[in-house]
Design a protein around this motif. Structure first.
Motif, PDB file in Angstrom:
ATOM      1  N   GLN A  93       0.855  -1.172   0.000  1.00 13.50           N
ATOM      2  CA  GLN A  93       0.000   0.000   0.000  1.00 13.50           C
ATOM      3  C   GLN A  93       0.898   1.230   0.000  1.00 13.50           C
ATOM      4  O   GLN A  93       2.042   1.180   0.458  1.00 13.50           O
ATOM      5  CB  GLN A  93      -0.904   0.024   1.245  1.00 13.50           C
ATOM      6  CG  GLN A  93      -1.976  -1.058   1.247  1.00 13.50           C
ATOM      7  CD  GLN A  93      -2.812  -0.996   2.512  1.00 13.50           C
ATOM      8  OE1 GLN A  93      -2.275  -0.933   3.605  1.00 13.50           O
ATOM      9  NE2 GLN A  93      -4.132  -1.015   2.361  1.00 13.50           N
ATOM     10  N   CYS A 101       2.176   4.174   1.615  1.00 14.90           N
ATOM     11  CA  CYS A 101       2.190   4.577   3.016  1.00 14.90           C
ATOM     12  C   CYS A 101       3.285   5.613   3.270  1.00 14.90           C
ATOM     13  O   CYS A 101       4.285   5.686   2.550  1.00 14.90           O
ATOM     14  CB  CYS A 101       2.435   3.371   3.925  1.00 14.90           C
ATOM     15  SG  CYS A 101       1.248   2.034   3.746  1.00 14.90           S
ATOM     16  N   PRO A 111       5.417   9.077  -0.603  1.00 14.18           N
ATOM     17  CA  PRO A 111       4.840   7.806  -0.140  1.00 14.18           C
ATOM     18  C   PRO A 111       5.586   6.624  -0.748  1.00 14.18           C
ATOM     19  O   PRO A 111       6.086   6.691  -1.877  1.00 14.18           O
ATOM     20  CB  PRO A 111       3.395   7.864  -0.646  1.00 14.18           C
ATOM     21  CG  PRO A 111       3.141   9.295  -0.970  1.00 14.18           C
ATOM     22  CD  PRO A 111       4.454   9.874  -1.382  1.00 14.18           C
ATOM     23  N   ARG A 127       3.298  -2.723   5.267  1.00  9.75           N
ATOM     24  CA  ARG A 127       3.709  -2.053   6.490  1.00  9.75           C
ATOM     25  C   ARG A 127       4.165  -3.031   7.565  1.00  9.75           C
ATOM     26  O   ARG A 127       5.081  -2.738   8.336  1.00  9.75           O
ATOM     27  CB  ARG A 127       2.583  -1.168   7.028  1.00  9.75           C
ATOM     28  CG  ARG A 127       1.238  -1.816   7.134  1.00  9.75           C
ATOM     29  CD  ARG A 127       0.174  -0.769   7.433  1.00  9.75           C
ATOM     30  NE  ARG A 127       0.330  -0.208   8.748  1.00  9.75           N
ATOM     31  CZ  ARG A 127      -0.350  -0.647   9.821  1.00  9.75           C
ATOM     32  NH1 ARG A 127      -1.201  -1.660   9.697  1.00  9.75           N
ATOM     33  NH2 ARG A 127      -0.165  -0.092  10.995  1.00  9.75           N
ATOM     34  N   THR A 135      -1.156   8.685   0.538  1.00 13.82           N
ATOM     35  CA  THR A 135      -1.006   7.635   1.542  1.00 13.82           C
ATOM     36  C   THR A 135      -2.361   7.197   2.079  1.00 13.82           C
ATOM     37  O   THR A 135      -3.348   7.935   2.018  1.00 13.82           O
ATOM     38  CB  THR A 135      -0.137   8.134   2.701  1.00 13.82           C
ATOM     39  OG1 THR A 135      -0.772   9.273   3.296  1.00 13.82           O
ATOM     40  CG2 THR A 135       1.238   8.528   2.209  1.00 13.82           C
ATOM     41  N   ILE A 151      -3.021   4.813   8.582  1.00 16.30           N
ATOM     42  CA  ILE A 151      -2.280   3.727   9.225  1.00 16.30           C
ATOM     43  C   ILE A 151      -2.845   3.462  10.610  1.00 16.30           C
ATOM     44  O   ILE A 151      -2.993   4.381  11.422  1.00 16.30           O
ATOM     45  CB  ILE A 151      -0.786   4.075   9.323  1.00 16.30           C
ATOM     46  CG1 ILE A 151      -0.189   4.178   7.920  1.00 16.30           C
ATOM     47  CG2 ILE A 151      -0.036   3.052  10.151  1.00 16.30           C
ATOM     48  CD1 ILE A 151       1.262   4.564   7.913  1.00 16.30           C
TER      49      ILE A 151
END
Length: 724
Positions: free
Chosen positions: A421, A423, A454, A459, A579, A582
């Motif tokens: 993704q 992030c 990003p 993650r 992003t 999170i």
């Protein structure tokens, strides 16, 4: 008296005869002398042929001596002068013949001129064979013509002015090599001009065209070499051997270096030239002396690779012999090539070990699933607070460690494809650092550039990488310290950081001030199972390397003993992406309720090729009140599902093992089931796979994934998510 007259008459006749004979002798003409004997009655003539000039002269001398001694001397002098004249004429003819022979055969071009119009022009008087050949003009067409008529370019050439100067001054001149050109003749000529005592001008000249062209080509070649020498990217050095008193080679001296050498080895030209190799490179013995000496002695070039640790560079050196007792070397910087080769070898080594580790992890996961699954089931049956319950909890406390180890093996292996993704990497690093340094006397500081791009990443996996590196930094600073973390945007060019392609990246640098890593160990730190710790598995950095590689990035380690280590992580980034929010990784879900409700009870089809896993999963589901049907092959599962539909007893959920050796696996089985029932609720279960199905199960039609090994609570959570 009559007798006296007769004697006078005869003497006069004799004198005339002698004079006549003298001229005949001088002319070399044979003649006859007749005389009569008066005593013979018939007065018959008697003749004597005198055919020799010598006899004639002797006779004449005798007669003159008898009749006229005064004239004898005059005649003899006249005859001697005539002989000298004949000898001189003969010598002159011979000299002229020799001159013409020399002139005709001499290799230099010779032309003789006579001045006309008071020295304003000159006509050809002589033109030898060499001149005919060089100038392409036959002698008969040149003689008697003006030089400006035969060679119209002589004026612009400048030679006519030289002719005039020599004719006027009488001093010879050399007219150096110059370019001559007219409509019929071109070339380089070298002229020497002289004036003869007779007033004639002689030009001795040669055709220097081939020599001049060779000089021009040599000059151009030298200029090209000089340009190449200074512009080439490879370092070049010229050396000469040094001999001792016994004429033994003992060292070599630098004669010249090009700019590339100065740049590569960081040695200025002024410092290098004239130095011996030992003095320049600060060694006790000349580097590679045997190899270079062999090149000088045999003339056979050689090539080899070497490294310069102080410069952290690798070179390929080629040596050749340009002149006796000299040799030249070419330095090719192969540092990046070696790095690429090392990275490729490392990747191949990791790939081979990954296959092995993946196979081990797959089987190990199955064993762990059965072992811990039954321990977990037994824990739920044991009375809380009892000795059995306590011991089971202790046994299960090793579950997370065993699962983490197999997860590392899986991530290191071909499996564990990242779920990427876009992030912001900074909060992920902060969270991982907080966890890794919790309770330690080591702190961290993050320095982040503005507008950080990003990154495309998983993650959870990147957090694992950061945690591994910071944990190593913590252990390298037992007395405390600081971990410096810098984040910056990088736009890389092609081959700037092998093996990364050109593009946008975020560079994360984690540096500590610990003890550092020895150079030999630095080459091995990413190798699987390599560790210098007593309690290390040797998989932390190997797994980190594998994770970063699967993200399309790269990781580089640098270190200096006593001054710490740095790890540079490069992850693909994009300035244009946004992003996603999170959720902290440390946030754990609520502990599931292991007590099933009536609404959760349903029929479940379970397919796995491992008996221990199949048995354990069935017992788990049975304990939760579900009706379980098991199958060991995908084909059996399809048949059972179809049969249940025919009887109106649809399965509420299907759990399929992804990999079934020599049989129909979970993905193929799901394809068949969806043809029978498009609404089938299928879950994929796997301990190892190089397929992206585990990373993104919904993309392949599965509702969820349950990773082996799993515990009782994991199964309960899965049932709630799928059957709700």
């Amino acid at each position: 008296m009559d007798i006296q007259k007769e004697w006078t008459r005869r003497r006069s006749v004799l004198m005339h005869l002698i004079i006549t004979l003298l001229f005949l002798c001088l002319a070399g003409i044979p003649f006859l002398i007749f005389y009569f004997h008066e005593g013979r009655p018939d007065r018959q003539e008697i003749g004597i042929v005198i055919g020799s000039t010598i006899i004639n002269l002797a006779l004449v001398r005798f007669l003159l001596y008898l009749f006229d001694r005064d004239r004898l001397q005059d005649i003899l002098e006249l005859q001697a002068a005539n002989q000298q004249l004949q000898a001189n004429e003969t010598a002159l003819l011979q000299s002229e013949e020799r001159y013409r022979m020399v002139l005709a055969t001499m290799p230099a071009c010779v032309a003789m001129y006579e001045a006309v119009n008071s020295g304003d022009d000159f006509i050809f008087k002589e033109f030898n064979r060499a001149a005919e050949k060089v100038d392409g003009q036959p002698k008969e067409k040149v003689l008697g013509k003006k030089v400006t008529e035969v060679f119209p370019g002589v004026v612009s050439f400048g030679l006519l002015d030289v002719f005039k100067q020599v004719w006027q001054s009488g001093q010879p001149q050399h007219y150096p090599v110059n370019w001559y050109q007219d409509d019929h003749l071109t070339g380089w000529r070298d002229n020497y001009v002289y004036k003869l005592p007779s007033g004639e001008i002689v030009a001795i000249y040669s055709d220097e065209t081939e020599k001049k062209q060779a000089q021009i080509q040599l000059s151009e070649s030298e200029e090209k070499f000089r340009s190449l020498y200074h512009a080439m990217s490879e370092g070049m050095v010229l050396y000469e051997l040094i001999f001792n008193d016994r004429n033994e080679p003992v060292d070599y001296r630098i004669l010249d270096v090009n700019p590339a050498f100065e740049h590569m080895l960081r040695i200025p030209k002024k410092k290098a030239i004239g130095k011996t190799s030992c003095a320049l490179y600060e060694t006790d013995a000349p580097p590679f002396f045997k190899e270079f000496l062999k090149v000088v002695e045999t003339g056979i070039p050689c090539a080899f690779e070497t490294s310069f640790p102080l410069l952290n560079k690798h070179f390929r050196i080629s040596a050749m012999r340009p002149l006796p007792n000299q040799f030249a070397t070419l330095f090719f910087d192969i540092t990046e090539t070696r790095k690429s080769q090392d990275e490729m070898a490392k990747s191949q080594r990791l790939e081979s070990l990954g296959l092995l580790a993946g196979g081990i992890a797959h089987d190990f996961n199955n064993l762990l699933s059965g072992l811990f699954g039954y321990l977990d089931l037994t824990l739920h049956l044991a009375e809380k607070g009892s000795l059995l319950h306590q011991r089971l909890e202790k046994a299960l406390s090793a579950f997370d460690q065993a699962k983490a180890l197999t997860r590392q093996l899986l991530t290191f292996a071909k499996g564990g494809s990242p779920i990427k993704q876009w992030c912001d990497i900074k909060p992920i690093i902060e969270e991982a650092a907080d966890i890794a340094l919790s309770g330690a006397n080591v702190s961290y500081r993050i320095e982040c550039g503005s507008n950080l791009w990003p990154c495309a990443m998983d993650r959870g996996q990147i957090s694992q990488v950061i945690g591994n590196i910071i944990l190593n930094a913590r252990q390298a600073m037992p007395n405390g310290g600081l971990v410096r973390i810098t984040l910056s945007n990088r736009t890389l060019q092609t081959r700037e950081i092998p093996p990364l392609p050109a593009g946008c990246y975020v560079e994360t640098t984690l540096s500590d001030s610990g003890i550092g890593i020895p150079p030999d160990n630095l080459l091995k730190i990413f190798d699987p199972f390599f560790t210098t710790k007593q309690e290390g598995s040797g998989l932390g950095l190997a797994t980190s390397f594998s994770i970063i590689q699967k993200h399309g990035g790269h990781i580089i380690a640098t270190s200096e003993l006593g001054h710490g280590s740095s790890f540079h992580l490069f992850l693909p980034a994009s300035p244009e992406e946004t992003t996603v929010p999170i959720t902290p990784i440390s946030a754990s879900p609520d502990k599931p309720d292991s007590t099933p409700t009536q609404s959760l009870k349903s029929r479940i089809l379970l397919m796995d090729d491992e008996n221990i896993v199949l048995s354990m999963a069935q017992d788990m589901l049975d304990s939760l009140g579900y009706r379980v049907t098991v199958a060991r092959q995908g084909k059996d599962a399809v048949d059972l599902y179809q049969e249940a539909l025919l009887h109106g007893e649809r399965f509420g959920m299907v759990i399929l093992d992804l990999t079934v050796p020599n049989g129909m696996g979970g993905l193929e089985t799901l394809s068949c089931l969806r043809q029978i029932d498009p609404e089938v609720k299928a879950v994929v279960s796997s301990g190892y796979s190089d397929s992206p199905v585990v990373a993104a199960p919904k993309d392949f039609g599965f509702r969820a994934v349950i990773a082996k090994p799993y515990r009782f609570a994991d199964m309960v959570r899965l049932l709630k998510d799928v059957l709700k």
